[in-house]
Write a protein that holds these residues in place. Structure first.
Motif, mmCIF file in Angstrom:
data_model
loop_
_atom_site.group_PDB
_atom_site.id
_atom_site.type_symbol
_atom_site.label_atom_id
_atom_site.label_comp_id
_atom_site.label_asym_id
_atom_site.label_seq_id
_atom_site.Cartn_x
_atom_site.Cartn_y
_atom_site.Cartn_z
ATOM 1 N N MET A 1 32.935 -18.967 -8.406
ATOM 2 C CA MET A 1 31.532 -19.291 -8.245
ATOM 3 C C MET A 1 31.075 -18.831 -6.856
ATOM 4 N N ALA A 2 29.972 -18.153 -6.811
ATOM 5 C CA ALA A 2 29.415 -17.677 -5.533
ATOM 6 C C ALA A 2 28.646 -18.803 -4.845
ATOM 7 N N ILE A 3 28.787 -18.853 -3.533
ATOM 8 C CA ILE A 3 28.031 -19.791 -2.710
ATOM 9 C C ILE A 3 27.227 -18.981 -1.707
ATOM 10 N N TYR A 4 25.954 -19.289 -1.586
ATOM 11 C CA TYR A 4 25.068 -18.567 -0.682
ATOM 12 C C TYR A 4 24.760 -19.409 0.541
ATOM 13 N N LYS A 5 24.675 -18.732 1.687
ATOM 14 C CA LYS A 5 24.366 -19.425 2.929
ATOM 15 C C LYS A 5 23.305 -18.635 3.692
ATOM 16 N N ALA A 6 22.253 -19.344 4.126
ATOM 17 C CA ALA A 6 21.221 -18.704 4.948
ATOM 18 C C ALA A 6 21.840 -18.360 6.285
ATOM 19 N N ARG A 7 21.647 -17.108 6.750
ATOM 20 C CA ARG A 7 22.287 -16.732 8.006
ATOM 21 C C ARG A 7 21.316 -16.318 9.086
ATOM 22 N N LYS A 8 20.188 -15.730 8.738
ATOM 23 C CA LYS A 8 19.229 -15.295 9.752
ATOM 24 C C LYS A 8 17.823 -15.407 9.186
ATOM 25 N N SER A 9 16.922 -15.943 9.969
ATOM 26 C CA SER A 9 15.546 -16.128 9.544
ATOM 27 C C SER A 9 14.777 -14.805 9.519
ATOM 28 N N ASN A 10 13.950 -14.656 8.506
ATOM 29 C CA ASN A 10 13.017 -13.529 8.404
ATOM 30 C C ASN A 10 11.595 -13.964 8.745
ATOM 31 N N LEU A 11 11.425 -15.155 9.299
ATOM 32 C CA LEU A 11 10.102 -15.737 9.478
ATOM 33 C C LEU A 11 9.183 -14.868 10.339
ATOM 34 N N THR A 12 9.656 -14.387 11.469
ATOM 35 C CA THR A 12 8.804 -13.575 12.338
ATOM 36 C C THR A 12 8.339 -12.312 11.626
ATOM 37 N N ALA A 13 9.248 -11.629 10.955
ATOM 38 C CA ALA A 13 8.885 -10.394 10.240
ATOM 39 C C ALA A 13 7.887 -10.680 9.126
ATOM 40 N N LEU A 14 8.079 -11.766 8.408
ATOM 41 C CA LEU A 14 7.160 -12.120 7.328
ATOM 42 C C LEU A 14 5.783 -12.504 7.865
ATOM 43 N N LEU A 15 5.756 -13.196 8.992
ATOM 44 C CA LEU A 15 4.476 -13.545 9.614
ATOM 45 C C LEU A 15 3.748 -12.283 10.074
ATOM 46 N N ASN A 16 4.484 -11.363 10.688
ATOM 47 C CA ASN A 16 3.866 -10.101 11.124
ATOM 48 C C ASN A 16 3.299 -9.332 9.940
ATOM 49 N N LYS A 17 4.056 -9.287 8.857
ATOM 50 C CA LYS A 17 3.612 -8.596 7.635
ATOM 51 C C LYS A 17 2.347 -9.238 7.072
ATOM 52 N N SER A 18 2.241 -10.550 7.208
ATOM 53 C CA SER A 18 1.090 -11.300 6.673
ATOM 54 C C SER A 18 -0.056 -11.427 7.666
ATOM 55 N N ASN A 19 0.127 -10.876 8.881
ATOM 56 C CA ASN A 19 -0.876 -11.001 9.945
ATOM 57 C C ASN A 19 -1.206 -12.460 10.270
ATOM 58 N N ILE A 20 -0.160 -13.290 10.277
ATOM 59 C CA ILE A 20 -0.295 -14.703 10.616
ATOM 60 C C ILE A 20 0.605 -14.962 11.819
ATOM 61 N N ASP A 21 0.132 -15.750 12.775
ATOM 62 C CA ASP A 21 0.973 -16.095 13.915
ATOM 63 C C ASP A 21 1.475 -17.539 13.764
ATOM 64 N N PHE A 22 2.389 -17.922 14.651
ATOM 65 C CA PHE A 22 2.959 -19.269 14.573
ATOM 66 C C PHE A 22 1.889 -20.351 14.724
ATOM 67 N N LYS A 23 0.911 -20.120 15.579
ATOM 68 C CA LYS A 23 -0.152 -21.115 15.793
ATOM 69 C C LYS A 23 -0.930 -21.352 14.495
ATOM 70 N N THR A 24 -1.312 -20.267 13.828
ATOM 71 C CA THR A 24 -2.063 -20.380 12.575
ATOM 72 C C THR A 24 -1.226 -21.038 11.492
ATOM 73 N N LEU A 25 0.044 -20.629 11.388
ATOM 74 C CA LEU A 25 0.930 -21.238 10.396
ATOM 75 C C LEU A 25 1.075 -22.733 10.666
ATOM 76 N N SER A 26 1.207 -23.098 11.915
ATOM 77 C CA SER A 26 1.308 -24.500 12.284
ATOM 78 C C SER A 26 0.047 -25.270 11.884
ATOM 79 N N GLU A 27 -1.118 -24.709 12.198
ATOM 80 C CA GLU A 27 -2.380 -25.366 11.860
ATOM 81 C C GLU A 27 -2.556 -25.514 10.349
ATOM 82 N N ASN A 28 -2.138 -24.495 9.592
ATOM 83 C CA ASN A 28 -2.352 -24.509 8.139
ATOM 84 C C ASN A 28 -1.336 -25.360 7.378
#
Length: 71
Positions: free
Chosen positions: A1-28
């Motif tokens: 059985m395979a077990i998956y583990k999160a190893r590195k966040s893609n959050l910054t890249a996804l925010l850049n792609k979406s044109n959203i910054d941390f402040k806006t994400l926090s507010e929303n």
């Protein structure tokens, strides 16, 4: 059985792609900038937070991290 583990966040890249910054994400989402920074750097978010963030930035929960698979 395979077990998956999160190893590195893609959050910054996804925010850049979406044109959203941390402040806006926090507010929303009501998640503090400090907590978002933790998720981006070292802390794996719980499923409820992952769903909230993914819906806000238009990605899947799986896309929030790079994953490793172990057998």
């Amino acid at each position: 059985m395979a077990i998956y583990k999160a190893r590195k966040s893609n959050l910054t890249a996804l925010l850049n792609k979406s044109n959203i910054d941390f402040k806006t994400l926090s507010e929303n989402t009501g998640i503090s900038i400090e907590k978002l920074s933790d998720f981006n750097n070292k802390t794996v978010m719980n499923i409820n937070t992952a769903m909230t963030i993914s819906k806000e930035i238009g990605c899947t929960m799986e896309e929030l991290y790079k994953w490793t698979k172990t057998e």
